[in-house]
Scaffold this active site. Structure first.
Site, PDB file in Angstrom:
ATOM      1  N   SER A   1       0.830  -1.201   0.000  1.00 55.81           N
ATOM      2  CA  SER A   1       0.000   0.000   0.000  1.00 55.81           C
ATOM      3  C   SER A   1       0.863   1.249   0.000  1.00 55.81           C
ATOM      4  O   SER A   1       2.031   1.225   0.413  1.00 55.81           O
ATOM      5  CB  SER A   1      -0.886   0.023   1.251  1.00 55.81           C
ATOM      6  N   ASP A   2       0.301   2.350  -0.491  1.00 59.15           N
ATOM      7  CA  ASP A   2       0.935   3.633  -0.232  1.00 59.15           C
ATOM      8  C   ASP A   2       0.864   3.874   1.277  1.00 59.15           C
ATOM      9  O   ASP A   2       0.049   3.268   1.992  1.00 59.15           O
ATOM     10  CB  ASP A   2       0.239   4.757  -1.000  1.00 59.15           C
ATOM     11  N   VAL A   3       1.717   4.766   1.766  1.00 53.41           N
ATOM     12  CA  VAL A   3       1.875   4.914   3.212  1.00 53.41           C
ATOM     13  C   VAL A   3       0.590   5.451   3.844  1.00 53.41           C
ATOM     14  O   VAL A   3       0.171   6.581   3.577  1.00 53.41           O
ATOM     15  CB  VAL A   3       3.061   5.843   3.523  1.00 53.41           C
TER      16      VAL A   3
END
Length: 747
Positions: free
Chosen positions: A270-272
């Site tokens: 995932s993106d952060v």
């Protein structure tokens, strides 16, 4: 099942014992798949949970198995970012303007070598922090679809053919060409339909991109498909939702398309904080157990958890989800295997003497060859937009008075861009460094007080600086204070008083003084005033050239850098005439966006750029008819008819003449950057891959190549442009016989 698994581990252990390896997963003689199976079979559910929950920071060590921490989050799009010394290259948008996959490959390879060398050092120091690992959150395959988006600088422009070519070059450059070991791991991002907004007029953490499947398949996904085709280890999923489903919880995106249609076998991260946003932003799930269960089942293998302590890491509820029967343990174990496969490919579990990259050390940082590549890349990224009376290159080596003004004259942070390597002053030159040698007397001022937002302006200083000047270099632009991740623009105007700097230069310099406008930006700007003003002699778009900015500018403006310093960069985006031509940033229809679907005449077209020489195209040769599903090939002769040796970007476009489907109005099919000596003529071969002709028919049929008449053009820019360069464009027609369905995979 458990008994057979245990028996398998015992048999592998017996074999390993013969070679003195403690565990089978440590035995380099075994296939990676067997080693991964053995390792995963030894992990407890709690250990698995710790691994999949820590994509931010370091995945924890597993001491009982001798497994060290691992860092998943680094950035290497244009140099190893935020982890100490490294060679800095132009931002991605500038690299794409070079229209050279070869250049992109070489930049990626140097970046990867330096990143690996630094990781060797960090590991020896026992340091496992963000940006110190071997897994890069790069490259960015987001489409440049709106100039106001803050992250345009990280993209490779608006065209699918250009971005796909760069994706393959980058992945191959970063991951290396060793058949067993990867140099680094690429993680193509941000999957998908992520092209703004970030923060205006709504937040990306809540935004839902409503996009048709045809636009998704024909515009937003091709670059990611190219990444998968190139063998990327990872894909990073986006913050936004797509048609009502958060991207990191979308089975359609992460499993049906990515894995089933394309055959991707790597990991999705995932993106952060994107997983936590599924609950707090999108409200798609309302608890962490359902979130981890839904996201893992959708296909997100690892959570780069939020750095906000108020948002608990949802993947730390994985064990509880298994206990509640919402996740199956066998599925969980399978879902973690791509992570361990990647780490094995990176050589983590093999003796260092087997891993060809283990001996790299810090001595390779900023070698003369690496610095030379940074300079070459900067020069090749510049796009000459205007050059009245061929003022550039300069006709004399020195002028009596040279004025260098604007907020970008000595701004190393702004000229380097976002997610960049640490600035090394000893190797960094700015415009004032590079251009000062052009004047016996040099007068300068930034004009703006404060940062590039230019909210305060010193008009008096600008007027004094341009008085009596023979040449005025006006360096304007954006930079991270104006456009960056999480910071969209509300319009495309030059920030606040920056245009006043240029107007004051025109009004207060001598009437015969030449004014050269140098622009540092990713998102396009409203340039109607300087474009139409006769006093503005030249406009040079340089994007964010990074460390070699000053030297590159001097070389290109004087043409002292040989053929590399003759402008051959081309715009990787459409430059609108005004903001009125841009649809709302929240509208995800491609109608009216990019040259492929444009309904208006832009200020500068995609693929546009001037040169110091001229070219003539002739003898366009190709097969008049090809069967549907076959690659199309041909040749075109290109002659350098101007005064200097130079490179040219040969652009091959096609369009459907009478399509029965809604298709782009024009499509780049092939491009190549070639060197042509003065007065020489070369024959340039080209090929258009069969799948580029395909259009998305419907969800069940997938891709279809339609038979019929097509128009082909070859030249140094798009066909039929009002804003034309001196070189010609030639056109003809060909036919595709029959039709062919390619299915959902487009292969």
């Amino acid at each position: 099942m458990v008994t057979l698994h245990v028996i398998g581990i015992c048999l592998l252990s017996l074999l390993v014992g013969l070679h003195s390896y403690k565990y089978p997963f440590l035995n380099p003689d075994l296939p990676f798949g067997d080693r991964v199976d053995d390792l995963v079979g030894r992990l407890t559910l709690e250990e698995i949970q710790g691994q999949i929950a820590h994509g931010t920071g370091a995945a924890p060590a597993i001491d009982r198995l001798g497994i060290k921490p691992f860092v998943w989050w680094s950035n290497c799009a244009h140099g190893d970012a935020a982890a100490g010394n490294a060679t800095s290259f132009p931002e991605s948008i500038g690299l794409s303007a070079a229209f050279s996959p070869d250049l992109m490959f070489r930049v990626a390879r140097v970046t990867a070598l330096e990143t690996r060398a630094k990781n060797n050092y960090f590991v020896k120091q026992g340091s496992y922090h963000i940006h110190q690992g071997l897994s890069c959150f790069s490259p960015t395959l987001d489409l440049y679809r709106d100039p106001r988006w803050g992250r345009d600088e990280g993209t490779w422009g608006e065209d699918t053919t250009l971005a796909s070519s760069y994706a393959e070059a980058f992945v191959h450059g970063v991951q290396g060409d060793n058949s067993r070991y990867s140099l680094l791991g690429a993680t193509c991002k941000t999957y998908t339909a992520n092209g703004g907004p970030d923060n205006y007029p709504v937040s990306r953490f809540t935004f839902d991109a409503k996009v048709s499947m045809r636009d998704l398949q024909m515009s937003f996904l091709p670059g990611f498909k190219a990444c998968v085709r190139a063998g990327t280890h990872g894909i990073l999923c986006a913050y936004n939702s797509v048609n009502g489903v958060p991207a990191c919880a979308s089975k359609e995106l992460l499993t049906d398309i990515l894995r089933t249609d394309w055959g991707f076998t790597g990991y999705v991260i995932s993106d952060v904080g994107a997983i936590e946003d599924i609950m707090t932003g999108h409200h798609y799930y309302n608890n962490s157990v359902d979130t981890v269960a839904g996201s893992l089942k959708a296909g997100c293998n690892i959570n780069a958890g939020s750095t906000d302590p108020s948002k608990p890491n949802a993947y730390l509820s994985m064990v509880e989800a298994v206990k509640q029967g919402k996740l199956d343990e066998t599925f969980v174990r399978e879902s973690i295997k791509p992570l361990w496969y990647t780490r094995m490919r990176l050589g983590e579990f093999d003796p260092p003497n087997m891993v060809p990259y283990s001996s790299l050390n810090l001595s390779i940082i900023q070698t003369p060859a690496h610095r030379a590549l940074s300079l070459e890349a900067a020069m090749k990224s510049f796009v000459l937009l205007k050059n009245k009376n061929n003022f550039l290159p300069l006709k004399q080596p020195k002028y009596n008075v040279v004025s260098i003004i604007g907020p970008m004259i000595d701004n190393p942070n702004a000229q380097t861009g976002n997610y960049a390597p640490d600035i090394m002053p000893e190797y960094t030159t700015t415009p004032i460094d590079g251009l000062s040698s052009l004047g016996n007397t040099v007068k300068s001022t930034p004009g703006c007080l404060g940062d590039n937002n230019c909210l305060q302006y010193n008009s008096t200083a600008v007027k004094l600086a341009v008085t009596g000047a023979d040449v005025v270099f006006v360096c304007l632009g954006l930079g991270n204070k104006v456009e960056s991740e999480g910071h969209d623009r509300t319009n495309i105007s030059l920030p606040e008083h920056q245009l006043d700097i240029l107007k004051d230069a025109v009004a207060n310099s001598p009437p015969n003084a030449a004014i050269v406008l140098i622009l540092f930006n990713a998102g396009t700007l409203d340039l109607r005033w300087p474009d139409s003003n006769d006093r503005v002699t030249s406009i040079l778009e340089v994007f964010y050239p990074s460390q070699a900015t000053g030297v590159a500018l001097y070389n290109v403006i004087t043409m002292k850098g040989g053929s590399d310093s003759v402008p051959a960069g081309r715009l990787p985006m459409t430059w609108p005439m005004s903001e009125d031509q841009i649809p709302p940033i929240t509208n995800y229809s491609m109608e009216g966006r990019t040259y492929r679907y444009l309904n208006t005449e832009p200020l500068y077209p995609f693929g546009y750029g001037l040169s110091y020489t001229t070219f003539k195209y002739s003898n366009l040769t190709f097969s008049q008819t090809i069967p549907a599903g076959s690659d199309f090939s041909g040749t075109v002769d290109v002659e350098n008819t101007g005064p200097v040796d130079a490179e040219e970007v040969v652009q091959i476009y096609f369009s459907w003449v009478r399509p029965s489907e809604t298709v782009p109005k024009l499509q780049l099919g092939n491009f190549s950057r070639v060197f042509i000596p003065n007065s020489a003529r070369i024959t340039v071969p080209f090929a258009i891959k069969a799948d580029i002709f395909a259009v998305w028919a419907d969800d069940s049929t997938g891709w279809k190549i339609e038979g019929g008449a097509y128009t082909l053009s070859a030249g140094g820019q798009q066909p039929n442009q009002k804003r034309s360069i001196s070189s010609n464009v030639i056109q003809s027609r060909f036919n595709i016989s029959g039709s062919k369905y390619l299915g959902r995979s487009r292969n």
